[in-house]
Enzyme design. Structure first.
Site, PDB file in Angstrom:
ATOM      1  N   TRP A   1     -27.046 -35.148  -0.045  1.00 52.10           N
ATOM      2  CA  TRP A   1     -25.811 -35.462  -0.774  1.00 52.10           C
ATOM      3  C   TRP A   1     -26.114 -36.322  -1.999  1.00 52.10           C
ATOM      4  CZ3 TRP A   1     -21.149 -33.774  -1.448  1.00 52.10           C
ATOM      5  CH2 TRP A   1     -20.120 -34.615  -1.872  1.00 52.10           C
TER       6      TRP A   1
ATOM      7  N   GLY B   1     -23.789 -47.478  -2.816  1.00 54.91           N
ATOM      8  CA  GLY B   1     -23.432 -46.833  -1.546  1.00 54.91           C
ATOM      9  C   GLY B   1     -24.047 -45.454  -1.489  1.00 54.91           C
ATOM     10  N   CYS B   2     -24.184 -44.944  -0.280  1.00 54.48           N
ATOM     11  CA  CYS B   2     -24.952 -43.702  -0.100  1.00 54.48           C
ATOM     12  C   CYS B   2     -24.104 -42.460   0.117  1.00 54.48           C
ATOM     13  CB  CYS B   2     -25.895 -43.843   1.089  1.00 54.48           C
ATOM     14  SG  CYS B   2     -27.138 -45.103   0.835  1.00 54.48           S
ATOM     15  N   VAL B   3     -22.820 -42.628   0.402  1.00 57.04           N
ATOM     16  CA  VAL B   3     -22.031 -41.450   0.764  1.00 57.04           C
ATOM     17  C   VAL B   3     -21.074 -41.061  -0.349  1.00 57.04           C
ATOM     18  CG1 VAL B   3     -20.554 -40.396   2.514  1.00 57.04           C
ATOM     19  CG2 VAL B   3     -22.153 -42.191   3.151  1.00 57.04           C
TER      20      VAL B   3
ATOM     21  N   VAL C   1     -27.640 -37.342   4.200  1.00 58.29           N
ATOM     22  CA  VAL C   1     -27.457 -38.466   3.270  1.00 58.29           C
ATOM     23  C   VAL C   1     -28.291 -38.251   2.002  1.00 58.29           C
ATOM     24  CG1 VAL C   1     -27.764 -40.952   2.952  1.00 58.29           C
ATOM     25  CG2 VAL C   1     -26.916 -40.074   5.137  1.00 58.29           C
TER      26      VAL C   1
END
Lengths: 167, 105
Positions: A28, B103-105, A25
């Site tokens: 990315w 958001g993280c993704v 996470v």
């Protein structure tokens, strides 16, 4: 804020499903912000890049005081999962299945797919020579994208100036 | 907050460089922001991503995450990082005139 010259290196030493995700996470997110990312896999963290293991990472509900019965769908408030219960046959599979379900709900990719995203985004992955030798593994055991198996000294050299995060 | 002039209009951006008012955005401004971000021209592939982001933001109230862009605009990680090198998450949102992705993704 400029991230163009910033470098982050993660050391992944854990092979459980929950501990596979922090580096994925954050790595990315770092790539998305233009930060150079290197990941070094050592000890149990090698499971994350082992092509025979990566799809089978698990979370073990024994001796994990943060796991609560409520996470298993039992409305017991803040009560933990008793170790005797966590040790029952099938409990690891159940906990793992539930965690996969939560990830899917949040559209978080499985570990193999996430790793591929990082590689395609420019992250550099390396295996730790000492533990690779200790476990009798070779480069052929790893998923595509693992650049090389390197020594601790190599890792220290290649991460000069990087912020290092140990997981 | 900072004020600057790009593509002939005066715009307000926040401390991280994101456009404060999405309504002042237009394609000429997008190109000017892209050039500031080191992207010389916007090809149809860039526009496919930008258009998706603007539609997503209209529908959901926030800039999409990279994974949402890849799934929604139908492009691969490699393509996305090639189109918007060195930090696609922020670059795409800035060029699309949106805020920082949530958001993280």
């Amino acid at each position: 804020m400029t991230n163009e010259n910033r470098k982050i290196a993660f050391i992944c030493s854990k092979g459980s499903l929950d501990m596979a995700y922090p580096a994925l996470v954050m790595g990315w997110a770092a790539l998305g912000n233009g930060v150079d990312v290197t990941i070094f896999f050592t000890f149990w963290g090698l499971d994350m890049i082992n092509k025979n293991r990566v799809d089978h990472l698990e979370i073990v509900p024994v001796a994990n005081s943060s796991m609560k019965l409520s996470m298993m769908g039992i409305p017991a408030g803040n009560m933990g999962i008793p170790n005797w219960m966590g040790a029952l046959p099938g409990m690891t599979a159940v906990a793992t299945h539930l965690m996969h379900g939560k990830f899917k709900e949040l559209q978080v990719p499985p570990v193999r797919e996430y790793l591929q995203m990082l590689v395609d985004g420019g992250a550099k992955l390396y295996g730790c020579k000492m533990t690779v030798d200790m476990m009798g593994l070779t480069q052929d055991d790893f998923v595509e994208g693992v650049i090389d198996i390197v020594t601790a000294s190599d890792f220290i050299d290649m991460t000069e100036g990087a912020q290092i995060i140990f997981i | 907050m900072n004020t600057k002039t790009l593509a002939g209009i005066t715009i307000d951006v926040n401390d991280e460089g994101f456009l404060m008012d999405a309504d002042v955005w237009n394609p000429a401004l997008a190109l000017a922001i892209a050039q500031e971000e080191g992207i010389a021209e916007l090809t149809p592939a860039h526009w496919q991503v930008i258009d998706f982001c603007r539609h997503h933001a209209t529908a959901n109230g926030a800039a999409p995450t990279l994974k949402a862009i890849m799934d929604g605009a139908g492009i691969t990680t490699k393509e996305l990082f090639a189109l918007f090198p060195k930090g696609p998450a922020k670059k795409v949102a800035k060029i699309s005139g949106l805020g920082k992705p949530e958001g993280c993704v």
